[in-house]
Scaffold this active site. Structure first.
Site, PDB file in Angstrom:
ATOM      1  N   GLY A   3       0.865  -1.189   0.000  1.00  0.00           N
ATOM      2  CA  GLY A   3       0.000   0.000   0.000  1.00  0.00           C
ATOM      3  C   GLY A   3       0.894   1.230   0.000  1.00  0.00           C
ATOM      4  N   GLY A  37       0.073   4.311  -0.542  1.00  0.00           N
ATOM      5  CA  GLY A  37      -0.755   5.509  -0.451  1.00  0.00           C
ATOM      6  C   GLY A  37      -0.146   6.508   0.521  1.00  0.00           C
ATOM      7  N   GLY A  59       1.453   4.569   3.663  1.00  0.00           N
ATOM      8  CA  GLY A  59       2.547   3.690   3.245  1.00  0.00           C
ATOM      9  C   GLY A  59       3.742   4.456   2.689  1.00  0.00           C
ATOM     10  N   ASP A 105       2.015  -2.050  -4.570  1.00  0.00           N
ATOM     11  CA  ASP A 105       0.667  -1.480  -4.685  1.00  0.00           C
ATOM     12  C   ASP A 105       0.053  -1.981  -5.986  1.00  0.00           C
ATOM     13  OD1 ASP A 105      -0.628   1.292  -3.166  1.00  0.00           O
ATOM     14  OD2 ASP A 105      -1.571   0.595  -5.023  1.00  0.00           O
ATOM     15  N   ARG A 146     -10.685   6.333   5.646  1.00  0.00           N
ATOM     16  CA  ARG A 146     -11.966   6.980   6.012  1.00  0.00           C
ATOM     17  C   ARG A 146     -12.184   8.303   5.295  1.00  0.00           C
ATOM     18  NH1 ARG A 146     -13.047   7.825  12.175  1.00  0.00           N
ATOM     19  NH2 ARG A 146     -10.798   7.947  12.497  1.00  0.00           N
ATOM     20  N   ASN A 167     -11.727  -3.858   3.472  1.00  0.00           N
ATOM     21  CA  ASN A 167     -10.333  -4.025   3.896  1.00  0.00           C
ATOM     22  C   ASN A 167     -10.003  -5.445   4.353  1.00  0.00           C
ATOM     23  OD1 ASN A 167      -9.756  -1.485   3.123  1.00  0.00           O
ATOM     24  ND2 ASN A 167      -9.629  -0.586   5.161  1.00  0.00           N
ATOM     25  N   VAL A 219      -1.604  -2.063   9.625  1.00  0.00           N
ATOM     26  CA  VAL A 219      -1.998  -0.673   9.872  1.00  0.00           C
ATOM     27  C   VAL A 219      -3.421  -0.411   9.336  1.00  0.00           C
ATOM     28  CG1 VAL A 219      -1.348   1.755   9.513  1.00  0.00           C
ATOM     29  CG2 VAL A 219       0.427   0.015   9.656  1.00  0.00           C
ATOM     30  N   ASN A 259      -7.169  -0.183   8.636  1.00  0.00           N
ATOM     31  CA  ASN A 259      -8.299  -0.191   9.581  1.00  0.00           C
ATOM     32  C   ASN A 259      -9.496  -0.979   9.051  1.00  0.00           C
ATOM     33  OD1 ASN A 259      -7.716   1.302  11.987  1.00  0.00           O
ATOM     34  ND2 ASN A 259      -7.334   3.059  10.659  1.00  0.00           N
ATOM     35  N   HIS A 272      -8.842   0.460  18.849  1.00  0.00           N
ATOM     36  CA  HIS A 272      -8.507   1.608  18.001  1.00  0.00           C
ATOM     37  C   HIS A 272      -9.804   2.202  17.439  1.00  0.00           C
ATOM     38  CE1 HIS A 272      -5.951   4.209  15.796  1.00  0.00           C
ATOM     39  NE2 HIS A 272      -6.194   3.690  14.612  1.00  0.00           N
TER      40      HIS A 272
HETATM   41  N1  APR Z   1      -2.853  -4.613  -2.814  1.00  0.00           N
HETATM   42  C1  APR Z   1      -1.962  -3.613  -2.741  1.00  0.00           C
HETATM   43  N2  APR Z   1      -2.319  -2.324  -2.548  1.00  0.00           N
HETATM   44  C2  APR Z   1      -3.617  -2.050  -2.468  1.00  0.00           C
HETATM   45  C3  APR Z   1      -4.610  -3.062  -2.538  1.00  0.00           C
HETATM   46  C4  APR Z   1      -4.173  -4.394  -2.723  1.00  0.00           C
HETATM   47  N3  APR Z   1      -5.036  -5.412  -2.779  1.00  0.00           N
HETATM   48  N4  APR Z   1      -5.821  -2.453  -2.384  1.00  0.00           N
HETATM   49  C5  APR Z   1      -5.602  -1.143  -2.229  1.00  0.00           C
HETATM   50  N5  APR Z   1      -4.275  -0.889  -2.277  1.00  0.00           N
HETATM   51  C6  APR Z   1      -3.583   0.397  -2.170  1.00  0.00           C
HETATM   52  C7  APR Z   1      -4.254   1.531  -2.934  1.00  0.00           C
HETATM   53  O1  APR Z   1      -3.982   1.457  -4.320  1.00  0.00           O
HETATM   54  C8  APR Z   1      -3.654   2.751  -2.259  1.00  0.00           C
HETATM   55  O2  APR Z   1      -2.499   3.214  -2.919  1.00  0.00           O
HETATM   56  O3  APR Z   1      -3.592   0.849  -0.822  1.00  0.00           O
HETATM   57  C9  APR Z   1      -3.272   2.243  -0.852  1.00  0.00           C
HETATM   58  C10 APR Z   1      -4.040   2.939   0.260  1.00  0.00           C
HETATM   59  O4  APR Z   1      -3.624   4.250   0.296  1.00  0.00           O
HETATM   60  P1  APR Z   1      -4.586   5.496   0.610  1.00  0.00           P
HETATM   61  O5  APR Z   1      -5.854   5.329  -0.136  1.00  0.00           O
HETATM   62  O6  APR Z   1      -3.766   6.722   0.418  1.00  0.00           O
HETATM   63  O7  APR Z   1      -4.953   5.297   2.161  1.00  0.00           O
HETATM   64  P2  APR Z   1      -4.060   5.723   3.421  1.00  0.00           P
HETATM   65  O8  APR Z   1      -4.452   7.066   3.879  1.00  0.00           O
HETATM   66  O9  APR Z   1      -2.630   5.429   3.150  1.00  0.00           O
HETATM   67  O10 APR Z   1      -4.616   4.695   4.502  1.00  0.00           O
HETATM   68  C11 APR Z   1      -4.380   3.302   4.339  1.00  0.00           C
HETATM   69  O11 APR Z   1      -4.181   2.891   6.690  1.00  0.00           O
HETATM   70  O12 APR Z   1      -4.501   4.205   8.582  1.00  0.00           O
HETATM   71  C12 APR Z   1      -5.067   3.249   7.734  1.00  0.00           C
HETATM   72  O13 APR Z   1      -7.447   3.737   7.842  1.00  0.00           O
HETATM   73  C13 APR Z   1      -6.308   3.784   7.030  1.00  0.00           C
HETATM   74  O14 APR Z   1      -7.078   1.660   6.227  1.00  0.00           O
HETATM   75  C14 APR Z   1      -6.400   2.849   5.856  1.00  0.00           C
HETATM   76  C15 APR Z   1      -4.926   2.552   5.543  1.00  0.00           C
END
Ligand code: APR
Length: 309
Positions: A9, A11, A14, A33, A82, A95, A118, A120, A175
């Site tokens: 991940g 995002g 990450g 990702d 969220r 998730n 990490v 949620n 949490h």
């Molecule tokens: N495999 C790999 N990556 C994935 C998959 C998957 N199956 N599904 C989603 N992703 C990637 C998305 O493409 C995205 O880049 O996970 C990333 C999530 O990043 P964001 O949308 O920016 O979310 P972020 O704010 O980083 O939060 C991620 O952490 O704190 C927790 O609640 C929050 O559950 C959330 C997580």
């Protein structure tokens, strides 16, 4: 570098964690990702900052789990985050599915790694990760208490106008806004109990703000959830594990009778070292604190039952 951390991940959480880990030269970092170009672009961009920032850790990215082979630590931040009006529990169905997909290739390519979940709702996803991996609890941890206590410590430091590093504070429980238990009884500033520095009403106000700390950020950002403090909390856990620092950090761990609870993940103070979870510290709780912990556990158990986990 002979240490390797994979972050699934790339995002907000990450990628920021990857940046912190790389800049501290804790390990080479791999970001995985499903959005391969995005992950590769961030890895390249981060690498190109190294001459000015001054680090020489390798940062790579992609969507092939073979890249993650033989990682020491794997951090899972993949999933949806969220938006205003959503609770962490609203993320559960999506998730959980994502966590299930991810754990299998991680187990295949890094059978000895330590997992830090990490994504949620943390109390649930960490449980699923342990179930699917089949790994011992020492190697499947959840990051939440490190973040929640960081928020509590920050609010106390701001209130007193003192250095945040001098504030030690403990947050246990779940949490979630209702399940989180910031413990004023185990909070101090350079060894001075916080109750000697702040009145009861102020402490209560800061406790309530801590419990809603994530929601406060979600409301301000409007388009996502927190990532600077979460990534700092992840980095502290990764550092303690990789460098065998044996720091005591509140973490979500699988309980097997500690605090009278079993078969669920809950934030408690633990020692983190090269073996992952090295010790669960059972502190003495007052009757109301103990009851709050049992209630938090009851709510998590209900959610797990509802999801048939
Ligand atoms: N495999 C790999 N990556 C994935 C998959 C998957 N199956 N599904 C989603 N992703 C990637 C998305 O493409 C995205 O880049 O996970 C990333 C999530 O990043 P964001 O949308 O920016 O979310 P972020 O704010 O980083 O939060 C991620 O952490 O704190 C927790 O609640 C929050 O559950 C959330 C997580």
């Amino acid at each position: 570098m002979d240490r390797k951390v994979t972050i699934v991940g790339a995002g907000f959480v990450g990628a920021t964690a990857a940046q912190r880990i790389a800049e501290k030269q804790l390990a080479d970092v791999v970001m995985l990702d499903i959005l391969e170009g995005m992950a590769k672009g961030k890895a390249l961009d981060m690498s190109e900052s190294s001459p000015w920032v001054g680090f020489n850790t390798r940062i790579s990215a992609g969507q092939d789990y073979a890249l993650s082979a033989d990682s020491d630590v794997v951090v899972i931040t993949a999933g949806i985050a969220r938006k205003p009006g959503m609770s962490r529990e609203d993320l559960a169905a999506t998730n959980i599915k994502i966590i299930k997909e991810i754990i299998q290739p991680i187990v295949k390519y890094s059978p000895q790694a330590i997992l830090i979940i990490v994504t949620n709702p943390l109390d649930v996803t960490a449980y699923v990760a342990k179930q699917v991996s089949g790994w011992p609890r020492e190697r499947v941890l959840g990051q939440s208490g490190a973040l929640d206590s960081s928020r509590f410590r920050t609010f106390i430091a701001q209130e007193l106008d003192v250095a945040p590093q001098d504030v030690q504070g403990l947050v246990m429980g779940g949490h979630s806004d209702v399940g989180m238990i910031p413990l004023a009884s185990h909070t101090s500033v350079a060894g001075i109990p916080v109750s000697e520095l702040l009145d009861r009403a102020t402490i209560e106000r800061l406790i309530e703000r801590t419990k809603r700390g994530g929601t406060e950020i979600v409301q301000l950002l409007e388009k996502g959830s927190a990532y600077y403090a979460p990534s700092a909390a992840i980095t502290a856990m990764v550092e303690s594990i990789l460098l065998d620092q044996k720091r005591i950090i509140s973490s979500s761990v699988y309980l097997e009778g500690e605090y009278g609870l079993r078969d669920l993940y809950l934030d408690v103070p633990v020692k983190l070292g090269r073996r992952g979870l090295e010790e669960i510290i059972e502190i003495k709780l007052s009757t109301p604190e103990h009851e709050a912990l049992q209630q938090a556990a009851g709510r998590i158990r209900q959610t797990l039952d509802k999801l048939q986990l």
